[in-house]
Design a protein around this motif. Structure first.
Motif, PDB file in Angstrom:
ATOM      1  N   LYS A 105      -3.034  12.621   9.608  1.00  0.00           N
ATOM      2  CA  LYS A 105      -3.986  13.327   8.988  1.00  0.00           C
ATOM      3  C   LYS A 105      -3.970  13.640   7.790  1.00  0.00           C
ATOM      4  CE  LYS A 105      -7.003  18.261  10.044  1.00  0.00           C
ATOM      5  NZ  LYS A 105      -6.310  18.551  10.477  1.00  0.00           N
ATOM      6  N   PHE A 106      -1.974  13.920   7.629  1.00  0.00           N
ATOM      7  CA  PHE A 106      -1.825  14.336   6.367  1.00  0.00           C
ATOM      8  C   PHE A 106      -2.072  13.784   5.054  1.00  0.00           C
ATOM      9  CE2 PHE A 106      -1.519  17.725   8.896  1.00  0.00           C
ATOM     10  CZ  PHE A 106      -2.585  18.838   7.751  1.00  0.00           C
ATOM     11  N   GLU A 107      -1.902  11.853   5.563  1.00  0.00           N
ATOM     12  CA  GLU A 107      -1.085  10.740   4.573  1.00  0.00           C
ATOM     13  C   GLU A 107      -2.562  10.587   3.981  1.00  0.00           C
ATOM     14  OE1 GLU A 107       1.712   8.801   6.162  1.00  0.00           O
ATOM     15  OE2 GLU A 107       1.471   6.445   6.043  1.00  0.00           O
ATOM     16  N   PHE A 108      -2.051   9.712   3.040  1.00  0.00           N
ATOM     17  CA  PHE A 108      -3.127   9.316   2.014  1.00  0.00           C
ATOM     18  C   PHE A 108      -3.234   8.227   1.054  1.00  0.00           C
ATOM     19  CE2 PHE A 108      -4.468  13.546   3.092  1.00  0.00           C
ATOM     20  CZ  PHE A 108      -5.809  13.833   3.452  1.00  0.00           C
ATOM     21  N   PRO A 109      -3.299   7.128   0.636  1.00  0.00           N
ATOM     22  CA  PRO A 109      -2.983   5.900  -0.030  1.00  0.00           C
ATOM     23  C   PRO A 109      -3.154   7.073  -1.526  1.00  0.00           C
ATOM     24  CG  PRO A 109      -5.321   5.968   0.631  1.00  0.00           C
ATOM     25  CD  PRO A 109      -4.319   7.333   1.477  1.00  0.00           C
ATOM     26  N   THR A 110      -2.205   6.173  -2.324  1.00  0.00           N
ATOM     27  CA  THR A 110      -2.173   6.479  -3.331  1.00  0.00           C
ATOM     28  C   THR A 110      -2.326   5.547  -4.534  1.00  0.00           C
ATOM     29  OG1 THR A 110       0.038   7.325  -3.773  1.00  0.00           O
ATOM     30  CG2 THR A 110      -0.716   8.775  -3.423  1.00  0.00           C
ATOM     31  N   TYR A 111      -1.808   4.727  -4.020  1.00  0.00           N
ATOM     32  CA  TYR A 111      -1.457   3.245  -4.911  1.00  0.00           C
ATOM     33  C   TYR A 111      -1.894   1.904  -3.705  1.00  0.00           C
ATOM     34  CZ  TYR A 111      -0.917   3.001 -10.676  1.00  0.00           C
ATOM     35  OH  TYR A 111      -1.041   3.372 -11.270  1.00  0.00           O
ATOM     36  N   ILE A 148       1.071  -1.304   0.047  1.00  0.00           N
ATOM     37  CA  ILE A 148       0.057   0.189   0.125  1.00  0.00           C
ATOM     38  C   ILE A 148       0.855   1.482   0.129  1.00  0.00           C
ATOM     39  CG2 ILE A 148      -2.172   1.069   1.075  1.00  0.00           C
ATOM     40  CD1 ILE A 148      -1.835  -1.634   3.050  1.00  0.00           C
ATOM     41  N   ILE A 149       0.740   1.973  -0.958  1.00  0.00           N
ATOM     42  CA  ILE A 149       1.907   3.234  -1.110  1.00  0.00           C
ATOM     43  C   ILE A 149       0.479   4.352  -0.539  1.00  0.00           C
ATOM     44  CG2 ILE A 149       3.300   4.505  -2.785  1.00  0.00           C
ATOM     45  CD1 ILE A 149       2.942   2.207  -5.102  1.00  0.00           C
ATOM     46  N   CYS A 150       1.390   5.050   0.074  1.00  0.00           N
ATOM     47  CA  CYS A 150       0.765   6.300   1.015  1.00  0.00           C
ATOM     48  C   CYS A 150       1.532   7.706   0.623  1.00  0.00           C
ATOM     49  CB  CYS A 150       0.443   5.572   2.522  1.00  0.00           C
ATOM     50  SG  CYS A 150       0.131   4.969   2.398  1.00  0.00           S
ATOM     51  N   ALA A 151       0.956   8.841   1.124  1.00  0.00           N
ATOM     52  CA  ALA A 151       2.759   9.679   0.384  1.00  0.00           C
ATOM     53  C   ALA A 151       1.396  10.783   2.176  1.00  0.00           C
ATOM     54  CB  ALA A 151       1.748  10.465  -0.605  1.00  0.00           C
ATOM     55  N   SER A 152       2.842  11.343   2.802  1.00  0.00           N
ATOM     56  CA  SER A 152       2.958  12.559   3.835  1.00  0.00           C
ATOM     57  C   SER A 152       3.156  13.927   2.353  1.00  0.00           C
ATOM     58  CB  SER A 152       3.598  12.567   4.208  1.00  0.00           C
ATOM     59  OG  SER A 152       3.706  11.239   5.073  1.00  0.00           O
ATOM     60  N   PHE A 153       0.944  14.165   2.032  1.00  0.00           N
ATOM     61  CA  PHE A 153       0.926  15.646   0.795  1.00  0.00           C
ATOM     62  C   PHE A 153       1.744  16.544   2.200  1.00  0.00           C
ATOM     63  CE2 PHE A 153      -0.975  14.273  -2.860  1.00  0.00           C
ATOM     64  CZ  PHE A 153      -1.609  12.838  -2.305  1.00  0.00           C
ATOM     65  N   TYR A 154       1.869  16.321   2.707  1.00  0.00           N
ATOM     66  CA  TYR A 154       2.037  17.930   3.577  1.00  0.00           C
ATOM     67  C   TYR A 154       3.708  18.375   3.696  1.00  0.00           C
ATOM     68  CZ  TYR A 154       4.551  15.627   7.564  1.00  0.00           C
ATOM     69  OH  TYR A 154       5.556  14.947   8.160  1.00  0.00           O
ATOM     70  N   LYS A 155       4.078  16.447   3.445  1.00  0.00           N
ATOM     71  CA  LYS A 155       6.031  17.356   2.906  1.00  0.00           C
ATOM     72  C   LYS A 155       6.475  17.876   1.520  1.00  0.00           C
ATOM     73  CE  LYS A 155       7.913  13.273   5.214  1.00  0.00           C
ATOM     74  NZ  LYS A 155       9.091  12.233   5.206  1.00  0.00           N
ATOM     75  N   THR A 156       5.237  17.499   0.719  1.00  0.00           N
ATOM     76  CA  THR A 156       5.707  17.919  -0.677  1.00  0.00           C
ATOM     77  C   THR A 156       5.139  19.759  -0.871  1.00  0.00           C
ATOM     78  OG1 THR A 156       6.192  15.891  -1.493  1.00  0.00           O
ATOM     79  CG2 THR A 156       5.855  17.543  -3.174  1.00  0.00           C
ATOM     80  N   LYS A 157       3.646  19.438   0.185  1.00  0.00           N
ATOM     81  CA  LYS A 157       2.580  20.642  -0.639  1.00  0.00           C
ATOM     82  C   LYS A 157       3.665  21.793   0.119  1.00  0.00           C
ATOM     83  CE  LYS A 157      -1.769  20.632  -0.964  1.00  0.00           C
ATOM     84  NZ  LYS A 157      -3.006  21.310  -0.187  1.00  0.00           N
ATOM     85  N   ALA A 158       4.125  21.021   1.006  1.00  0.00           N
ATOM     86  CA  ALA A 158       5.298  23.028   2.131  1.00  0.00           C
ATOM     87  C   ALA A 158       6.391  23.179   1.335  1.00  0.00           C
ATOM     88  CB  ALA A 158       5.681  22.112   3.417  1.00  0.00           C
ATOM     89  N   ARG A 159       6.790  22.967   0.670  1.00  0.00           N
ATOM     90  CA  ARG A 159       7.930  23.382  -0.646  1.00  0.00           C
ATOM     91  C   ARG A 159       7.415  23.983  -1.662  1.00  0.00           C
ATOM     92  NH1 ARG A 159      13.458  21.237  -2.162  1.00  0.00           N
ATOM     93  NH2 ARG A 159      13.511  20.494   0.708  1.00  0.00           N
ATOM     94  N   TYR A 160       6.661  23.087  -2.337  1.00  0.00           N
ATOM     95  CA  TYR A 160       5.890  23.115  -3.658  1.00  0.00           C
ATOM     96  C   TYR A 160       4.031  23.574  -3.668  1.00  0.00           C
ATOM     97  CZ  TYR A 160      10.208  20.899  -4.616  1.00  0.00           C
ATOM     98  OH  TYR A 160      11.667  20.717  -4.924  1.00  0.00           O
TER      99      TYR A 160
END
Ligand SMILES: Cc1cc2nc3c(=O)[nH]c(=O)nc-3n(C[C@H](O)[C@H](O)[C@H](O)COP(=O)(O)O)c2cc1C
Length: 221
Positions: free
Chosen positions: A208-214, A147-159
């Motif tokens: 909270k800011f982690e979501f599954p992507t695949y 289950i691939i998940c992503a911490s969206f805040y990490k990348t959104k904080a910069r980009y």
């Protein structure tokens, strides 16, 4: 003074012993860096496979897949097998284990830095994952589901908002690595994009800011 040091040592040993015996952390064997299959053959043979044998995966196979997904390939700079925007590495890899030789079933989280997995649930939660992925049978039966998940805040904080695009691109890099690694190991996999995000988030109790992507079921073919 000496007995205080001895006391502290005993406490540390007790904690380590308890931790080890819980089977919570599993050191993975080092990934193999040679293969009898070329990258061109792997590209040629890559196909989505949805039906697997019941045979368990070996720990070496699981190690190899996790290394391909996010493993450290440059220990000096901590760069990984996947490219990442700004080397922020927002992807988090979870694995639902139904059948892997030598380890109990459950849900584990991959730690790329130590190349180990940490058990976070004693159940593989496979029935729930199957329901959450629109009842795709291969999710229920596969010996392993990544289950691939992503911490969206990490990348959104910069980009900013563009960070969202980067996350999905990175997920694609990661999934392709897993596909090709599976070909090399004579395993089958398929990229699953059809699932209920909120349900997967609930099942894994993601931050909270982690979501599954695949999701990627994997098994012998
Ligand atoms: C973004 C995306 C989402 C996908 N979601 C699913 C899915 O939910 N279930 C499934 O069985 N296959 C899924 N697939 C796999 C495609 O069906 C498969 O890649 C396509 O049929 C081409 O076959 P191939 O991968 O063997 O070349 C997905 C593929 C992509 C790229």
């Amino acid at each position: 003074m000496e007995w205080i040091a001895m006391f502290i040592l005993i406490i540390i040993l007790l904690i380590r012993f308890t931790y080890a015996n819980n089977g919570k952390t599993i050191k993975l064997p080092s990934p193999l860096l040679k293969s009898s299959i070329s990258i061109e053959e792997a590209l040629l043979l890559r196909r989505s496979k949805r039906f697997y044998k019941d045979n368990p995966l070996t720990l070496q196979e699981l190690s190899q897949i996790l290394w391909a997904s996010q493993g450290i390939s440059d220990p000096d700079y901590k760069f990984r097998t996947c490219p990442s925007a700004g080397a922020l590495y927002p992807l988090e890899i979870y694995v639902s284990v139904l059948r892997v030789d030598g380890i109990e079933s459950g849900i584990y989280k991959y730690n790329p830095e130590k190349h180990e997995i940490v058990q976070i649930y004693k159940s593989s939660k496979r029935e729930e994952l199957y329901e959450a992925s629109l009842k795709q049978e291969w999710i229920k039966r596969a010996p392993v589901v990544i289950i691939i998940c992503a911490s969206f805040y990490k990348t959104k904080a910069r980009y900013g908002e563009r960070g969202i695009r980067y996350i999905y691109i990175e997920t694609g890099h990661c999934a392709q690595n897993i596909y090709l690694q599976c070909v090399s190991l004579n395993l089958g996999t398929v990229a699953i994009g059809a699932f209920d995000d909120d349900e997967i988030k609930r099942i894994l109790n993601l931050p909270k800011f982690e979501f599954p992507t695949y999701l990627m079921p994997i098994g012998k073919i």
